[in-house]
Design an enzyme around this catalytic site. Structure first.
Site, short mmCIF file in Angstrom:
data_model
loop_
_atom_site.label_atom_id
_atom_site.label_comp_id
_atom_site.label_asym_id
_atom_site.label_seq_id
_atom_site.Cartn_x
_atom_site.Cartn_y
_atom_site.Cartn_z
N ASP A 65 36.58 32.50 38.32
CA ASP A 65 35.36 31.62 38.20
C ASP A 65 34.28 32.45 37.55
OD1 ASP A 65 34.71 32.85 40.43
OD2 ASP A 65 34.12 31.29 41.41
N SER A 66 34.61 34.06 37.29
CA SER A 66 33.71 34.77 36.64
C SER A 66 33.64 34.25 35.21
CB SER A 66 34.40 36.22 36.52
OG SER A 66 35.84 35.89 35.91
N ASP A 108 41.14 30.11 40.28
CA ASP A 108 40.16 30.21 41.32
C ASP A 108 39.63 28.80 41.78
OD1 ASP A 108 38.71 32.22 42.70
OD2 ASP A 108 37.73 33.03 40.80
N GLU A 139 37.28 32.27 48.30
CA GLU A 139 36.75 33.39 48.77
C GLU A 139 36.15 33.25 50.16
OE1 GLU A 139 33.21 33.97 46.48
OE2 GLU A 139 34.24 34.20 44.57
N GLU A 206 36.88 43.25 47.06
CA GLU A 206 35.91 43.76 46.03
C GLU A 206 34.65 44.46 46.45
OE1 GLU A 206 34.88 40.29 43.51
OE2 GLU A 206 33.31 41.51 42.13
O1 KIV Z 1 36.17 35.32 39.23
C1 KIV Z 1 36.86 36.55 39.18
O2 KIV Z 1 36.84 36.77 37.96
C2 KIV Z 1 37.31 37.34 40.14
C3 KIV Z 1 37.37 38.70 40.01
C4 KIV Z 1 36.34 39.41 39.80
C5 KIV Z 1 38.22 39.31 40.99
O3 KIV Z 1 37.10 36.70 41.36
#
Ligand code: KIV
Length: 294
Positions: A65-66, A108, A139, A206
């Site tokens: 979700d980045s 994610d 998470e 992280e």
């Molecule tokens: O959303 C993401 O890309 C992540 C990574 C930074 C582990 O959770």
């Protein structure tokens, strides 16, 4: 005669250069861990980058979700929706299918799509699994443990995520290293063990001190730790693709290496930069605790 059916845009050949690799699966990841081979993971959000990462030898692709920040221009991951995650997961999976890619795809679960109840989590996870993901990531620890158990019992592999959890950045007071003091480290350890016991088979750590993530990795035999800003003692590593390729205008976080300008590998393409990342994780030259960790 030229092939007029071939796409003029972002060509993807029918077979990946690493198509000889058997499809990455949980047993294969277990085998890698057992022989001490590091697991490599990168984020990807579209068909082309996913195919290139696969061709570079990356084992796991995280549709993170980045993408809220790097694709959508959001200030945090909090605004990312399930529909957006479904769209990007489908794109990544199509890209891999086009090249007969073999990477393990992790979708994610975004903010608010698994918090309400275990049933809501199952509905959201099903959307990403039906989009082609092999595993979902969520998470947090504590309250998430029963959700993880519920999903795993229903045949959905789960990757947990502890330490700096970006979806709760506001509650955490910013993007800070987690588990630095004894109490924080003990809580993280307690949550990690509970998540493994609930069936999580991967755990992103992280921004966690390297001594803590190394100790956790030794303790979690059935759950593969994947570090980002957690030092080199984890079972694998993950980076956000845009950052490791230097596709940004700001200063990279301390834990990132820009593999596009890494002199040692001398790469001239995105695929070569990704391959350099794979090689560096596997030979232990990335990350360097003194440089990329706490
Ligand atoms: O959303 C993401 O890309 C992540 C990574 C930074 C582990 O959770």
């Amino acid at each position: 005669m030229s092939n007029t059916n071939a796409s003029p845009y972002g060509t993807l050949p029918p077979a990946s250069p690493v198509s000889a690799r058997k499809p990455i699966s949980l047993p294969r990841l277990n085998e890698m861990r057992a022989r001490g081979e590091k697991i490599t993971m990168l984020t990807a959000y579209d068909a082309t980058f996913a195919a290139v990462a696969d061709a570079a030898g990356v084992e796991c692709i995280l549709v993170g979700d980045s993408l809220g920040m790097v694709c959508q221009g959001l200030a945090s991951t909090v605004g990312v929706t399930l529909d957006t995650m479904r769209y990007h997961t489908e794109s990544v999976v199509r890209g891999l299918q086009r090249v007969q890619g073999t990477a393990w795809v992790i979708g994610d679960l975004p903010f608010g799509t698994y918090h309400e109840s275990k049933e809501q989590a199952l509905r959201s996870a099903s959307v990403l699994m039906q989009a082609g993901a092999h595993m979902v990531k969520l998470e947090g620890g504590g309250w998430t443990t029963e959700t993880v158990r519920f999903l795993v019992e229903r045949g959905i592999p789960v990757c947990a995520h502890l330490g700096l959890t970006p979806q709760t950045v506001h509650a955490l007071g910013g993007y800070r290293v987690q588990g630095r003091d004894d109490a924080g480290a003990a809580q993280l350890r307690h949550e990690a063990i509970a998540l493994q016991d609930a069936g999580a088979t991967m755990l992103v750590l992280e921004m966690v001190p390297h001594a803590l993530s190394t100790a956790l990795t030794q303790e979690l035999a059935r759950c593969h730790t994947i570090g980002i800003g957690a030092g080199n003692g984890t079972a694998g590593q993950v980076l956000v693709m845009h950052d490791m390729l230097g596709i940004n205008l700001g200063k990279n976080p301390k834990f990132v290496r820009n593999f596009m300008i890494d002199q040692k590998s001398g790469q001239v393409s995105v695929q070569a930069a990704m391959a350099a990342y794979v090689a560096a994780v596997k030979d232990g030259s990335f990350p360097v605790n003194a440089e990329h960790a706490w």
